[in-house]
Design an enzyme around this catalytic site. Structure first.
Site, PDB file in Angstrom:
ATOM      1  N   THR B 126       0.860  -1.176   0.000  1.00 32.88           N
ATOM      2  CA  THR B 126       0.000   0.000   0.000  1.00 32.88           C
ATOM      3  C   THR B 126       0.889   1.215   0.000  1.00 32.88           C
ATOM      4  OG1 THR B 126      -1.171   1.458   1.510  1.00 32.88           O
ATOM      5  CG2 THR B 126      -0.352  -0.564   2.443  1.00 32.88           C
ATOM      6  N   ILE B 127       0.664   2.060  -0.953  1.00 33.18           N
ATOM      7  CA  ILE B 127       1.473   3.272  -1.044  1.00 33.18           C
ATOM      8  C   ILE B 127       1.205   4.176   0.150  1.00 33.18           C
ATOM      9  CG2 ILE B 127      -0.115   4.761  -2.356  1.00 33.18           C
ATOM     10  CD1 ILE B 127       2.503   4.993  -4.242  1.00 33.18           C
ATOM     11  N   ASP B 128       0.055   3.992   0.781  1.00 30.14           N
ATOM     12  CA  ASP B 128      -0.339   4.849   1.899  1.00 30.14           C
ATOM     13  C   ASP B 128       0.313   4.467   3.222  1.00 30.14           C
ATOM     14  OD1 ASP B 128      -1.986   6.305   0.246  1.00 30.14           O
ATOM     15  OD2 ASP B 128      -3.765   5.115   0.684  1.00 30.14           O
ATOM     16  N   ARG B 163       2.407  34.029  -1.746  1.00 29.74           N
ATOM     17  CA  ARG B 163       1.134  33.337  -1.827  1.00 29.74           C
ATOM     18  C   ARG B 163       1.137  32.148  -0.889  1.00 29.74           C
ATOM     19  NH1 ARG B 163       1.140  31.994  -8.092  1.00 29.74           N
ATOM     20  NH2 ARG B 163       0.278  33.962  -8.871  1.00 29.74           N
ATOM     21  N   MET B 170      -1.611  12.132  -1.511  1.00 29.96           N
ATOM     22  CA  MET B 170      -2.433  10.939  -1.315  1.00 29.96           C
ATOM     23  C   MET B 170      -2.606  10.628   0.171  1.00 29.96           C
ATOM     24  SD  MET B 170      -1.421   8.343  -4.398  1.00 29.96           S
ATOM     25  CE  MET B 170       0.236   8.172  -3.745  1.00 29.96           C
ATOM     26  N   ARG B 172      -6.188   8.614   1.846  1.00 30.75           N
ATOM     27  CA  ARG B 172      -7.621   8.744   2.121  1.00 30.75           C
ATOM     28  C   ARG B 172      -7.938   8.537   3.588  1.00 30.75           C
ATOM     29  NH1 ARG B 172     -10.499   9.584  -2.266  1.00 30.75           N
ATOM     30  NH2 ARG B 172      -9.569   8.794  -4.174  1.00 30.75           N
ATOM     31  N   GLU B 222      -5.486  13.912   1.019  1.00 31.46           N
ATOM     32  CA  GLU B 222      -6.767  13.991   0.301  1.00 31.46           C
ATOM     33  C   GLU B 222      -7.956  13.638   1.192  1.00 31.46           C
ATOM     34  OE1 GLU B 222      -6.969  10.969  -2.853  1.00 31.46           O
ATOM     35  OE2 GLU B 222      -5.593   9.728  -1.691  1.00 31.46           O
ATOM     36  N   VAL B 273       1.182  10.996 -10.143  1.00 32.87           N
ATOM     37  CA  VAL B 273       2.646  10.954 -10.229  1.00 32.87           C
ATOM     38  C   VAL B 273       3.259  10.368  -8.964  1.00 32.87           C
ATOM     39  CG1 VAL B 273       2.951  12.827 -11.893  1.00 32.87           C
ATOM     40  CG2 VAL B 273       2.885  13.364  -9.469  1.00 32.87           C
ATOM     41  N   ARG B 275       2.465   7.695  -7.469  1.00 28.50           N
ATOM     42  CA  ARG B 275       2.513   6.239  -7.427  1.00 28.50           C
ATOM     43  C   ARG B 275       3.183   5.635  -8.647  1.00 28.50           C
ATOM     44  NH1 ARG B 275      -2.750   4.808  -5.590  1.00 28.50           N
ATOM     45  NH2 ARG B 275      -1.754   2.824  -5.296  1.00 28.50           N
TER      46      ARG B 275
END
Lengths: 342, 342, 342, 342
Positions: B126-128, B163, B170, B172, B222, B273, B275
């Site tokens: 899992t990239i997360d 600014r 990423m 969730r 996200e 990008v 992942r």
């Protein structure tokens, strides 16, 4: 509370991130003041200091090197070294000293703390990853990344010319950089200081790689040695500048491979680029957390301790214990990686 | 022994390195044969296979994605799913199945193994980084590196125009990428799904940063949500394409910051990008070792287990246990990092 | 129409992009067939070919090196070389030959075309950028990028230790890589083969840099020579392996700087990493366009010509003319850059 | 001689390199003094200045953004704008003004110089590369490099899931970034503002790519428009935040492709990362040379001129002429690149 900070030994990506972590948390959460000592132990020895506060640490997170400078000065080898350091700390009204460094720097900190009552906290630093008691040291991931990228690049040049490419990476006493970058870069042979290599075996891997129509990449740690160790020393002694590094094992090995296999071989010595420049994200994370935990140790009065990584946790261990033994590559792990040789 | 391999769920840098590790060791040391199933569970469901041997894994170590393809197909939601899978495995004479995937893919493997006697070994992906029982998952370090480099770049553009720059990364359900890249990139605010944020607090950090004559970078996962959660959902629903991602929390937050502080704010959504592309050296190392240890588990007949990283060791844990609980950011760790906010 | 393609000389990022451009346009727009000759002129000499069509060029754009292999074989030095080449081309029914290479490879193509009626089109290739008639050659931008990144990294290590760092880059006869990477990397001294350097002047720049409290970076092309040229040769001859490269001018210069200024100096020899790996976006663009225009020259029957970059246009020039003169660094340009020395 | 310097418009990697080049040569070779005006034309309008000498430009070469700040302020739209600027310059005893900026900033400089006698020299800056009279502008190469790296990464994720990936890059009026990064990244479709695209044609390329068992990458400039242009505007107007960028052509196109081909499509909008961070070696070289030549123009009293790149030379052209016409992609060049579509 007034806290001194110094960085000793070879530079390493992440040193500035440690300093920033210490100062940001120390000032903002604990209201401490800081003083930087320049060039490792030379700073407190000679009373050479720089102001160290929030403004000094602005923007330094992504910068390699150390804003405090570094040196290999050892106060135990200097006349009256300990007395002069104690006087410096007293004069600067420093009540705690955070020392960021490798085996030598931390060895001094351990003795100062244990034998001379100087309240030190240590932060381990070695690009070679060979310090016991911590899973990883910062700077190592950056070095491995740079070496891996270089190996990636060398594959295509090796295959276009069907040459052997020998890549010499850092690691005098431990082969961590060679092992990690060699594995990540898809090297066909990895040689480390922990295990003397057999040149004939290397040549046989090289030859079998050519038979499969691929060109071999040999990654060798600068401290790796052939079984017949005299060969390197003898050839190394012919170097005209007394620089062992540049006519080191990489050059010697390429020459031997050429002689024995008849295949063209070239050497690339990665050298200082492995320790310079911006730290990887992993090293910025690790170094910053080391800094945050080092200042917590100061707040807790937990002197004589060093911060260390265990899994994903930062813990404290006695400095002396940590530097007592070099962390070398486990033979079992080296055997595990060996499946990719040849 | 004939071993099947499949990759399921979202792609992730390092999948190919796992496959290569499995096949190289399986063929060279144990003399196994391999068959690849295409597109996750769809492969065994439909009997869709690809040959998998040494030639197939040549040169794939540095390549992102997966040579086996991937999908989110779940056999428990397919008619006769389990029976069809068992038939496929029997037809291919597969005696062990290595499943590389996240919560869903491994959840299926756990049930197949525990309830239906299918001999599975799991490799967590899992990239997360939100899978329990392993310190890190491969792909995460690559994603953090890409996000950190983007944040590094955004600093100079933020300061040239004074600014606010909001970077949506990423994550969730877990804020690991936001936390690591935000810390490594020197962000001034980091918002994670684990803790609902207070927009007023964010605006106050933003304002204090401007007062110090710097431009703030806000990193937001996200899946992060404001305390008044309805705001995002309401605005999100106005998106003309039904893509929540692109008018997600990043966009919403930039608009709120503009409205409340009067400062210009812009959003960058890093998206896919994070992942894609070549894995970092760390991920190549981790993924390769996962592959080597997964095939060892097969050799040991240790089914129903998953490989996992603990410190610097690769260990085995029951698959079911590992996927039972989401690994989220510890509030204490989030507080530790909070010293850099504002 | 059947077209042969070969790549000669040292490898260079972008070679594959040229080949892909030639084949994609040749097949899709003109309906040509292709044959690849292996390892430069060795291929047609020995009739060693590989199939070359759309499948062969899939995915090669970002890959360094050359799928055709390369060598330094010169048919004019081989017995019956010209006759054997003509026979090979006849046997393969090749009606045009695209030769991608540097001075030597193109020199052969020019003679074959002009004196022996072999219909050749040239594509210039030299990582050193020292070929007349074209503003830039592909591979050069990649090499400069790699060298610049290395110099960026070395700055922090130089300043942490207040050392001189000497970086030896490629460039035997022309200083383009040294000049561009030295300027881009913020070097304090740049030494090129076109102008013998005065070691005392170098030392004075080094010293003045230290006086300003900065550590100097000296970029030196491998072909640069001191005014008293014998010094290098004498020391070089002591190298135990006969490798001039590694005890070349960089090593010699560091030693001289140490001796004369008393400051610590270290050398990094970038070596082969400069010519390997994925090409930069600029080089992919340039190489691809060279390929597209080379096949257009074939279609036009415009033999004896070479493609070349002029501003943003790709034009055709006689091969012979292009290789007649080495393109060296203009003294005026070197003087312009000199404002940053010291 | 006292020289003013300002940077206007959007930020761009290389601005600091220009400033450094101007100041280093101006101080060291001509003995000039400098003053920096802050935030483009706002600086001289409001008399807002910063000291600008050798110390201010130390270490800024590799840093993105601009140390002088930037804005889009236009003195011709401000009350008494011209008078206030002239007064500021007089008060600061500035005898020449170097303006670094794009069409708007240089347009002002042209009028100030031609109509109001303010001695201006221009340096062209646009990340979009769409300024006439110069082969390239700095910042463009960096942006193309970043976009190319992103496209490289997206290939593997597209192929693992057999999805269409749409990448939206910068370029409102000219497609240079899309064209160069699309070519360099091996995109299968490139859409630019200069030529309205036919969605059916795009879908047919997408479909043919899938038929060849590859996943398509579509690179689209933010200013590209379908033949039926109302579609974008209509959908764009539904964006809840008034940000056209994020529900721009990329999002719209992915939706259309999904609807028409039945294939999954995702969009990545690269956004601000394209203009931030350290400049590429090429941009550092170009920007530095622009700076060196701009100060030479000042020395020569050659006002109303702008520096420009022609081949490898830096030349001077009238500012007005240079900004008169947008440099768009030549249809012939677009056709040349079209061989790679589908």
């Amino acid at each position: 509370m007034r806290v001194g900070v110094l960085t000793g030994g070879g530079d390493c990506p992440g040193l500035n991130a440690v300093i920033r972590g210490i100062v940001r948390k120390g000032v903002q959460e604990y209201g401490y003041e800081f003083v930087g000592f320049r060039d490792g132990w030379r700073g407190p020895l000679e009373g050479d200091t720089v102001p160290l506060g929030i403004p000094a640490v602005r923007g330094i997170l992504p910068r390699g090197g150390t804003i405090l400078g570094s040196s290999r000065t050892n106060p135990f080898k200097e006349r009256d070294g300990i007395r002069r350091i104690k006087e410096s700390l007293a004069k600067e009204e420093v009540q705690a000293l955070i020392t960021i460094g490798g085996e030598d720097t931390l060895g001094v900190a351990a003795r100062l703390s244990d034998e001379f009552g100087v309240p030190c906290v240590g932060v381990p630093k070695t690009i070679d990853n060979d310090l016991s008691a911590t899973d990883y040291t910062f700077g190592f991931d950056t070095a491995v990344g740079i070496a891996t990228e270089a190996i990636d690049r060398l594959h295509t040049t090796a295959e276009s010319h069907m040459r052997v490419l020998v890549v010499e990476v850092m690691g005098r006493h431990a082969g961590w950089i060679a092992l990690h970058s060699g594995l990540a870069g898809g090297a066909n042979v990895i040689l480390i200081p922990e295990q003397r290599f057999d040149v004939e075996q290397v040549c046989s891997w090289v030859t079998s790689r050519f038979r499969a129509s691929y060109a071999p990449i040999v990654v060798v740690a600068e401290g790796a040695m052939p079984k017949d160790g005299e060969m390197v020393l003898k050839d190394g002694s012919l170097d005209s500048f007394g620089h062992v590094r540049l006519s080191g094992v990489g050059e010697w090995l390429a020459k031997e491979i050429e002689r024995r296999t008849g295949k063209e071989a070239r050497t690339t010595v990665l050298g200082h680029v492995q320790r310079g420049g911006t730290p990887s994200a992993f090293d910025r994370w690790l170094a910053t957390r080391f800094g945050l935990h080092a200042i917590d140790a100061v707040r807790d009065g937990d002197f004589g301790k060093m911060v260390a990584l265990r899994g994903t946790d930062v813990v404290r261990v006695p400095i002396g214990e940590a530097t007592a033994r070099l962390k070398t590559v486990d033979p079992e792990l080296y055997r595990e990686v060996g499946v990719f040789f040849g």
